[in-house]
Design an enzyme around this catalytic site. Structure first.
Site, short mmCIF file in Angstrom:
data_model
loop_
_atom_site.label_atom_id
_atom_site.label_comp_id
_atom_site.label_asym_id
_atom_site.label_seq_id
_atom_site.Cartn_x
_atom_site.Cartn_y
_atom_site.Cartn_z
N TRP A 33 64.11 28.20 61.15
CA TRP A 33 64.99 28.52 62.27
C TRP A 33 66.07 29.56 61.99
O TRP A 33 66.20 30.55 62.72
CB TRP A 33 65.64 27.25 62.84
CG TRP A 33 66.40 27.57 64.10
CD1 TRP A 33 67.76 27.65 64.24
CD2 TRP A 33 65.84 27.92 65.37
NE1 TRP A 33 68.08 28.01 65.51
CE2 TRP A 33 66.92 28.18 66.24
CE3 TRP A 33 64.54 28.04 65.86
CZ2 TRP A 33 66.73 28.56 67.57
CZ3 TRP A 33 64.35 28.41 67.18
CH2 TRP A 33 65.43 28.67 68.02
N ASP A 68 60.18 25.36 62.70
CA ASP A 68 61.14 24.84 63.67
C ASP A 68 60.63 25.15 65.09
O ASP A 68 59.43 25.30 65.32
CB ASP A 68 62.53 25.42 63.38
CG ASP A 68 63.66 24.52 63.84
OD1 ASP A 68 63.94 24.50 65.04
OD2 ASP A 68 64.26 23.82 62.99
N ASP A 69 61.53 25.25 66.03
CA ASP A 69 61.18 25.42 67.45
C ASP A 69 60.32 26.68 67.64
O ASP A 69 60.40 27.63 66.84
CB ASP A 69 62.48 25.53 68.27
CG ASP A 69 62.26 25.12 69.73
OD1 ASP A 69 61.11 24.95 70.15
OD2 ASP A 69 63.28 24.96 70.44
N CYS A 118 64.81 22.87 72.64
CA CYS A 118 66.01 23.69 72.91
C CYS A 118 65.60 25.09 73.38
O CYS A 118 66.34 25.74 74.11
CB CYS A 118 66.89 23.75 71.68
SG CYS A 118 67.43 22.10 71.14
N LYS A 144 60.94 17.29 62.22
CA LYS A 144 62.34 17.50 62.59
C LYS A 144 62.42 17.26 64.09
O LYS A 144 61.74 17.92 64.87
CB LYS A 144 62.79 18.91 62.24
CG LYS A 144 64.21 19.21 62.75
CD LYS A 144 64.70 20.58 62.34
CE LYS A 144 66.03 20.90 63.03
NZ LYS A 144 66.51 22.26 62.69
N ASP A 146 64.63 17.07 67.40
CA ASP A 146 65.86 17.60 67.98
C ASP A 146 66.33 16.76 69.18
O ASP A 146 65.74 15.71 69.48
CB ASP A 146 65.63 19.07 68.38
CG ASP A 146 66.86 19.93 68.17
OD1 ASP A 146 67.97 19.40 68.19
OD2 ASP A 146 66.70 21.16 67.98
N TRP A 180 72.63 15.99 65.93
CA TRP A 180 73.92 16.69 65.82
C TRP A 180 75.12 15.76 65.66
O TRP A 180 76.23 16.07 66.12
CB TRP A 180 74.15 17.62 67.03
CG TRP A 180 72.93 18.27 67.57
CD1 TRP A 180 71.95 18.89 66.84
CD2 TRP A 180 72.53 18.40 68.94
NE1 TRP A 180 70.97 19.38 67.67
CE2 TRP A 180 71.32 19.10 68.97
CE3 TRP A 180 73.10 17.98 70.15
CZ2 TRP A 180 70.63 19.38 70.15
CZ3 TRP A 180 72.44 18.27 71.33
CH2 TRP A 180 71.21 18.97 71.33
N ARG A 197 71.18 14.41 61.16
CA ARG A 197 72.25 15.40 61.22
C ARG A 197 73.55 14.72 61.58
O ARG A 197 73.60 13.89 62.49
CB ARG A 197 71.87 16.50 62.21
CG ARG A 197 70.80 17.46 61.68
CD ARG A 197 71.44 18.55 60.85
NE ARG A 197 72.42 19.22 61.70
CZ ARG A 197 72.10 20.13 62.63
NH1 ARG A 197 70.86 20.53 62.77
NH2 ARG A 197 73.03 20.66 63.38
N ASP A 201 75.13 22.57 64.53
CA ASP A 201 74.47 23.58 63.70
C ASP A 201 75.49 24.31 62.84
O ASP A 201 76.63 24.50 63.24
CB ASP A 201 73.74 24.60 64.57
CG ASP A 201 72.46 24.05 65.16
OD1 ASP A 201 72.18 22.84 64.97
OD2 ASP A 201 71.74 24.81 65.83
#
Ligand SMILES: *[C@@H]1O[C@H](CO)[C@@H](O)[C@H](O)[C@H]1NC(C)=O
Length: 531
Positions: A33, A68-69, A118, A144, A146, A180, A197, A201
Site C-alpha cells: 500500500w 493491499d487494496d 476503502c 489484512k 480493513d 485503526w 491496528r 494510518d
C-alpha cells in the site's frame, strides 16, 4: 461438580486468545500500500518476492508478502465470488500465492469488514464464508482486514464473522485486523486476530512515527505471543525520510513488538536503510520469545524519550530517542529500569554491534539529532575472586557440601550459619565460565562422576579442570537472581525441593542440589550474597 468444571472451562475458553498457532512473534514482511497504493499490479508483487529473497530478507524473518487494496474488481462474478482485476493481475491470485510458496514465502491478501473496500472494490461483509473459502483455495496465508464502508454492523460481529470463516476453511491463515484502533479493539483483539491496528494510518515525518508509537504504548498490556498491537507499517524507504528517523521507527517498532512490515520499492533502499532493516540484533529484540511490549519509561517532551523492555533472558533493551534536531548527550538513569539499585550492567550497542563496557547507576548516551541509540543491558555480578553465599530464591540459607570433609560428597541447601563450607569463592575458568570453590576444604563444585545427564547430583571434588566443574552465571528473568549453568551438560543448577520448606519447617537440609532443564523455577534462581 462436573457441571461446574465445565462451566469454568467454558468461561476460560471465552477469554483466551485466538489460537491458530500463528504470531508467536510479531509478523514481518512486505505490503504494497504505502508505495504502490491503488496502482499495484502482479509485476510489482512478483518483484517484491524476488527482491525479498535476493536481499536476504526472508532469512531474517520477512516472510509475508501482502497485496493491499485494489487487487479485486468492484463486482463479484455470477456465483458471487470475488474476482481479481484482470488488467493489473491478469494471471490471478493463485499464481502469485504459488510463486510466494515456491520461494519459501507466504502470501497475503486484503479485504474490508465492510460492503466495499476503502478504494471502492468488493469487500467481505456478509460474504465472509464464501470469500475465506475462495482465498484458502488460492493458497492465501494472511488476511489484512480493513474497516471501510462498515454500515452499522458492530465491530466484534464483523471481525468475529471473518475470524470464524477463516477457521472454517481448515487453512491456517494469519488474521491482521485493521480497524485503526477504534471500538477498543486492543481490549478484544487477541480473541479475534493475530494483530490489530492501534492507530490511524502512518504518514511521513517525525510526528507520525512518534505519534503512532506513543498511542500504541497505551495498549501495551494486551500484546502477547499470538496477538500484537500494530501501529502500522514501516516508512523506511518511503518519502526520503532521514536515516535517523528510520532508526527511530525500526528501533521503537522492534522494542514494542510491533509487526515489521516494509512498504516501499525494496530495490531503492540505500545501504544505510538496508543496514537498519537487516540489523539482526534489533530484529532479535522484536522476535524475542517472551513477547513483552517495551514501554515508554521517560519522556521529556520535544527533548528525549527512553523506551525499555524486558527480554526472555533477563536483559533489558533500551532505546534512547533524541527528538531534537541537534545531537545531544542524554542521561539514561538505571533506576528507570527494573534492575537492583546496585546492579552492574554490561551494555551493548545494537546498531553497531559493539560492547560499551560495564556500568552502574547510569550511562550518558550520545545521540545524533532526531536519531535513536539501541542498547541491550545485561546484569552482571563482579564475581572474580569474591566470596559468596549462594542462596536459592525464597530461602534464607545457602548451598553447602552435605559432608564437611568428604571430597566426593553431595551438595545441599542448609540454614546459613557462617560456616566456611557455605562460602564459595568464584574463580575465573575462562571463556565466560567460573569455578565455584567452597572455602572449608577448597573443593570445586562438580557433577557426580562428571556425568552430563539431566538430574545429575552436584558434588564437590578436587581440582580437575574438567568442563563439569565450569559454570556460567547468567541473569535470570527475576531481577538480582542468576542461573548457574554447567558447561559440560548445559543444564542448570537446581536446589531440588527448595520451595517445599513448608514440609520441612525450620530447615531444609536434605534438599540436594542437582542439575535440571531450564524451567525458571525459584529453585533455579540464585542470589550471590557477598560474605
Ligand atoms: C505494473 O506496473 C508497471 C509500472 O509501474 C508496469 O511496468 C508493468 O508492466 C505493470 N504490470 C502489469 C501486469 O500490469
Amino acid at each position: 461438580m462436573r457441571g461446574s468444571l465445565f462451566f469454568v472451562c467454558l468461561l476460560f475458553s471465552l477469554a483466551v486468545a485466538l489460537d491458530n498457532g500463528l504470531a508467536r512473534t510479531p509478523q514481518m514482511g512486505f505490503n504494497s500500500w504505502n508505495y504502490y497504493y491503488c496502482n499495484v499490479n502482479e509485476t510489482h508483487m512478483a518483484n517484491a518476492m524476488d527482491d525479498i529473497v535476493n536481499l536476504g530478507l526472508d532469512k531474517l524473518g520477512y516472510n509475508y508478502v501482502v497485496v493491499d487494496d485494489c487487487w479485486a474488481l468492484r463486482e463479484r462474478d455470477a456465483q458471487g465470488n470475488m474476482q481479481s482485476d484482470p488488467k493489473s493481475f491478469p494471471h490471478g491470485m493463485k499464481v502469485l500465492a504459488d510463486r510466494a510458496h515456491s520461494k519459501g514465502l507466504k502470501f497475503g491478501l486484503y479485504s474490508s469488514a465492510g460492503y466495499t473496500t476503502c478504494a471502492g472494490r468488493a469487500a467481505s461483509l456478509g460474504h465472509e464464508k464464501q470469500d475465506a473459502k475462495l482465498w484458502a483455495s488460492w493458497g492465501v496465508d494472511y488476511l489484512k482486514y480493513d474497516n471501510c464502508d462498515r454500515g452499522d454492523v458492530p465491530a466484534k460481529k464483523r471481525y468475529g464473522d471473518m475470524r470464524d470463516a477463516l477457521a472454517a476453511t481448515g487453512r491456517t491463515i494469519f488474521y491482521s485486523i485493521c480497524s485503526w484502533g477504534t471500538d477498543g479493539v486492543a481490549q478484544w483483539g487477541a480473541q479475534y486476530g493475530n494483530s490489530w491496528r492501534t492507530t490511524d494510518d502512518i504518514y511521513n515525518g517525525q510526528d507520525a512515527v512518534t505519534y503512532n508509537i506513543v498511542a500504541n504504548d497505551v495498549d501495551a498490556a494486551y500484546a502477547a505471543p499470538g496477538g500484537w498491537n500494530d501501529p502500522d507499517m514501516l516508512r523506511i524507504g518511503n518519502g526520503g525520510q532521514p536515516i535517523g528517523l528510520d532508526r527511530i521507527q525500526f528501533g521503537l517498532w522492534s522494542l514494542a513488538k510491533a509487526p515489521l512490515i516494509l512498504s516501499c520499492d525494496l530495490l531503492k533502499l540505500s545501504q544505510k536503510q538496508l543496514d537498519v532493516i537487516r540489523n539482526t540484533e534489533v530484529i532479535a529484540v522484536n522476535q524475542d520469545a517472551l513477547g513483552i511490549q517495551g514501554r515508554l519509561v521517560y519522556d521529556s517532551p520535544n527533548q528525549y524519550q527512553i523506551w525499555a523492555g524486558k527480554q526472555s533472558n533477563g536483559d533489558q533493551v533500551v532505546a534512547v530517542v533524541n527528538l531534537q534536531s541537534a545531537g545531544a548527550t542524554l542521561r539514561l538513569p538505571f533506576n528507570l529500569l527494573k534492575f537492583a539499585p546496585s546492579a552492574q550492567l554490561k551494555i551493548r550497542s545494537l546498531w553497531d554491534h559493539s560492547d560499551l563496557g560495564i556500568f552502574s547507576e547510569g550511562l550518558d548516551v550520545k545521540v545524533a539529532g532526531r536519531d535513536c541509540v539501541m542498547l541491550r543491558l545485561t546484569p552482571v555480578i563482579d564475581v572474580s575472586d569474591k566470596i559468596f553465599r549462594l542462596q536459592p530464591k525464597g530461602l534464607p540459607g545457602g548451598m553447602r557440601p552435605s559432608d564437611q570433609n568428604n571430597v566426593n560428597g553431595n551438595v545441599e541447601t542448609g540454614s546459613w550459619n557462617s560456616e566456611a563450607r557455605m562460602k564459595w569463592k568464584v574463580l575465573d575458568a575462562g571463556d565466560g565460565y567460573v569455578y565455584l570453590v567452597e572455602q572449608k576444604n577448597g573443593f570445586y563444585l562438580d557433577l557426580q562422576g562428571g556425568q552430563t545427564a539431566v538430574e545429575t547430583s552436584a558434588t564437590t571434588f578436587t581440582f580437575t579442570g574438567h568442563d563439569s566443574t565450569k559454570w556460567k552465571i547468567v541473569a535470570s528473568p527475576e531481577p538480582n537472581y542468576y542461573k548457574i549453568i554447567n558447561k559440560a551438560s548445559g543444564f542448570v543448577l537446581d536446589s531440588y525441593k527448595c520451595n517445599e520448606v513448608g514440609e520441612n519447617p525450620g530447615g531444609f537440609a536434605g534438599g540436594f542440589i542437582k542439575t535440571w532443564y531450564d524451567v525458571n523455577t525459584p529453585c533455579q534462581q540464585w542470589l550471590f550474597v557477598p560474605v
